[in-house]
Design a protein around this motif. Structure first.
Motif, PDB file in Angstrom:
ATOM      1  N   MET A  21       0.994  -1.223   0.007  1.00 43.70           N
ATOM      2  CA  MET A  21      -0.082   0.135  -0.162  1.00 43.70           C
ATOM      3  C   MET A  21       0.790   1.249  -0.047  1.00 43.70           C
ATOM      4  SD  MET A  21      -2.948  -1.340   2.347  1.00 43.70           S
ATOM      5  CE  MET A  21      -3.627   0.269   2.809  1.00 43.70           C
ATOM      6  N   LEU A  22       1.871   0.961   0.647  1.00 44.60           N
ATOM      7  CA  LEU A  22       2.804   2.397   0.736  1.00 44.60           C
ATOM      8  C   LEU A  22       3.510   2.520  -0.620  1.00 44.60           C
ATOM      9  CD1 LEU A  22       4.484   4.595   2.241  1.00 44.60           C
ATOM     10  CD2 LEU A  22       6.071   2.863   2.693  1.00 44.60           C
ATOM     11  N   MET A  23       3.945   1.351  -1.352  1.00 41.49           N
ATOM     12  CA  MET A  23       4.379   1.568  -2.694  1.00 41.49           C
ATOM     13  C   MET A  23       3.490   2.153  -3.620  1.00 41.49           C
ATOM     14  SD  MET A  23       7.149  -1.475  -2.929  1.00 41.49           S
ATOM     15  CE  MET A  23       6.807  -2.637  -1.755  1.00 41.49           C
ATOM     16  N   ARG A  24       2.167   1.855  -3.410  1.00 44.58           N
ATOM     17  CA  ARG A  24       1.006   2.224  -4.418  1.00 44.58           C
ATOM     18  C   ARG A  24       0.928   3.581  -4.063  1.00 44.58           C
ATOM     19  NH1 ARG A  24      -0.717   2.123  -7.876  1.00 44.58           N
ATOM     20  NH2 ARG A  24      -3.099   1.831  -7.603  1.00 44.58           N
ATOM     21  N   VAL A  25       0.903   4.098  -2.894  1.00 47.71           N
ATOM     22  CA  VAL A  25       0.700   5.676  -2.454  1.00 47.71           C
ATOM     23  C   VAL A  25       1.954   6.273  -3.076  1.00 47.71           C
ATOM     24  CG1 VAL A  25       0.793   7.182  -0.728  1.00 47.71           C
ATOM     25  CG2 VAL A  25      -0.620   5.197  -0.718  1.00 47.71           C
ATOM     26  N   ILE A  26       3.200   5.972  -3.159  1.00 42.90           N
ATOM     27  CA  ILE A  26       4.278   6.434  -3.603  1.00 42.90           C
ATOM     28  C   ILE A  26       4.301   6.636  -5.213  1.00 42.90           C
ATOM     29  CG2 ILE A  26       6.822   6.385  -3.995  1.00 42.90           C
ATOM     30  CD1 ILE A  26       6.923   5.327  -0.809  1.00 42.90           C
ATOM     31  N   GLY A  27       3.770   5.347  -5.658  1.00 36.87           N
ATOM     32  CA  GLY A  27       3.836   5.490  -7.102  1.00 36.87           C
ATOM     33  C   GLY A  27       2.564   6.330  -7.726  1.00 36.87           C
ATOM     34  N   TRP A  28       1.505   6.728  -6.775  1.00 37.98           N
ATOM     35  CA  TRP A  28       0.649   7.635  -7.282  1.00 37.98           C
ATOM     36  C   TRP A  28       1.021   9.099  -7.072  1.00 37.98           C
ATOM     37  CZ3 TRP A  28      -2.262  10.469  -3.093  1.00 37.98           C
ATOM     38  CH2 TRP A  28      -3.433  11.273  -3.923  1.00 37.98           C
ATOM     39  N   ILE A  29       1.956   9.571  -6.082  1.00 39.00           N
ATOM     40  CA  ILE A  29       2.404  10.792  -5.742  1.00 39.00           C
ATOM     41  C   ILE A  29       3.469  11.079  -6.831  1.00 39.00           C
ATOM     42  CG2 ILE A  29       3.579  11.890  -3.978  1.00 39.00           C
ATOM     43  CD1 ILE A  29       2.053  10.540  -1.823  1.00 39.00           C
ATOM     44  N   LEU A  30       4.398  10.099  -6.845  1.00 36.02           N
ATOM     45  CA  LEU A  30       5.670  10.496  -7.538  1.00 36.02           C
ATOM     46  C   LEU A  30       5.200  10.232  -9.128  1.00 36.02           C
ATOM     47  CD1 LEU A  30       8.766   9.131  -5.680  1.00 36.02           C
ATOM     48  CD2 LEU A  30       7.719  11.305  -5.586  1.00 36.02           C
ATOM     49  N   PHE A  31       4.516   9.205  -9.588  1.00 39.34           N
ATOM     50  CA  PHE A  31       4.589   8.868 -10.997  1.00 39.34           C
ATOM     51  C   PHE A  31       2.992   9.070 -11.561  1.00 39.34           C
ATOM     52  CE2 PHE A  31       8.058   6.347  -9.062  1.00 39.34           C
ATOM     53  CZ  PHE A  31       9.058   6.997  -9.668  1.00 39.34           C
ATOM     54  N   GLY A  32       2.296   9.384 -10.936  1.00 38.52           N
ATOM     55  CA  GLY A  32       0.582   9.626 -11.216  1.00 38.52           C
ATOM     56  C   GLY A  32       0.064   8.171 -11.568  1.00 38.52           C
ATOM     57  N   VAL A  33       0.497   7.221 -11.117  1.00 40.28           N
ATOM     58  CA  VAL A  33      -0.232   6.017 -11.449  1.00 40.28           C
ATOM     59  C   VAL A  33      -1.477   6.007 -10.509  1.00 40.28           C
ATOM     60  CG1 VAL A  33      -0.080   3.393 -11.117  1.00 40.28           C
ATOM     61  CG2 VAL A  33       2.119   4.584 -11.525  1.00 40.28           C
ATOM     62  N   GLY A  34      -2.399   5.991 -10.999  1.00 39.85           N
ATOM     63  CA  GLY A  34      -3.728   5.945 -10.357  1.00 39.85           C
ATOM     64  C   GLY A  34      -4.138   4.921  -9.760  1.00 39.85           C
ATOM     65  N   PHE A  35      -5.346   4.851  -9.224  1.00 39.34           N
ATOM     66  CA  PHE A  35      -5.988   3.659  -8.466  1.00 39.34           C
ATOM     67  C   PHE A  35      -7.179   3.178  -9.129  1.00 39.34           C
ATOM     68  CE2 PHE A  35      -3.606   5.995  -5.192  1.00 39.34           C
ATOM     69  CZ  PHE A  35      -3.211   4.947  -4.288  1.00 39.34           C
ATOM     70  N   GLY A  36      -7.419   1.799  -8.947  1.00 35.44           N
ATOM     71  CA  GLY A  36      -8.416   1.283  -9.655  1.00 35.44           C
ATOM     72  C   GLY A  36      -9.445   1.207  -8.853  1.00 35.44           C
ATOM     73  N   ASP A  37     -10.444   0.149  -8.982  1.00 33.98           N
ATOM     74  CA  ASP A  37     -11.552   0.066  -7.804  1.00 33.98           C
ATOM     75  C   ASP A  37     -10.789  -0.357  -6.511  1.00 33.98           C
ATOM     76  OD1 ASP A  37     -14.203  -0.902  -7.192  1.00 33.98           O
ATOM     77  OD2 ASP A  37     -13.364  -2.838  -7.021  1.00 33.98           O
ATOM     78  N   LEU A  38     -11.244   0.521  -5.567  1.00 33.75           N
ATOM     79  CA  LEU A  38     -10.452   0.456  -4.279  1.00 33.75           C
ATOM     80  C   LEU A  38     -10.476  -0.929  -3.498  1.00 33.75           C
ATOM     81  CD1 LEU A  38     -10.512   4.044  -2.940  1.00 33.75           C
ATOM     82  CD2 LEU A  38      -8.574   2.912  -3.970  1.00 33.75           C
TER      83      LEU A  38
END
Length: 195
Positions: A57-74
């Motif tokens: 989850m931390l890596m997903r949030v970092i990916g979202w913040i730094l690289f704009g990798v969005g989230f799918g169906d939560l």
């Protein structure tokens, strides 16, 4: 894909602590204090699953913040990440349950992690692999985790759409945790008797 590879190493480090505790005599002292091997293993497995889940989850949030990798169906992502954590923990339970000591477990687990990650698509996309390597990749938790995450993130799938990969990850996790716990509890019980 690299997130799954990284979290596989998180599970490896967490489960290897059990053999380190065995080597240092910590497990013998805990067993002498009356704590059953089942309780020790339950705590270790639950801790490892949660640690892996938080890491992903931390890596997903970092990916979202730094690289704009969005989230799918939560809900879909959460359940996929949870079952991935369960499966990776289970695989490491089996590896360290079979290992004679921490060093052997570390060597074997590195081979297992790298092989599963290569075959399962964590290192590079499976569609770039020869067909002869693509089929065996389906035997890895990496493959099923990436299948679910690709569907959720690229195809806008929902939890209902990824129930097959989630079910397979759950099954792998449950079976390997039960097998690994059996192997590890025998190892811990023998250590406790020797103390």
């Amino acid at each position: 894909g690299l997130i799954i590879l990284g979290v596989f190493f998180v599970a490896e480090a967490y489960m290897s602590d059990l053999l380190e505790e065995q080597k240092q005599g910590t497990l013998s002292r805990i067993i002498t204090a009356g704590v059953s091997p089942l309780k020790i293993l339950s705590g270790k497995v639950v801790g490892c699953v949660l640690y892996c889940l938080l890491s992903i989850m931390l890596m997903r949030v970092i990916g979202w913040i730094l690289f704009g990798v969005g989230f799918g169906d939560l809900p879909g992502e959460f359940i996929t990440l949870l079952t991935t954590s369960l499966a990776l923990t289970g695989v490491m339970c089996v590896v360290f349950g079979l290992a004679k000591n921490e060093r052997q477990g570390s060597v074997i687990s590195t081979i297992v992690v790298l092989t599963m990650s290569l075959m399962g698509g964590s290192m590079f996309p499976r569609r770039m692999m020869p067909v002869t390597l693509q089929k065996p990749g389906m035997l890895t938790p990496n493959y099923w985790s990436l299948e679910a995450l690709d569907s959720l993130l690229i195809d806008n799938a929902t939890l209902a759409d990824v129930m097959l990969p989630v079910g397979i990850l759950s099954g792998v996790g449950i079976v390997t945790i039960l097998l690994g716990s059996f192997l590890l509890s025998r190892k811990i019980a023998r250590r406790g008797e020797a103390a």
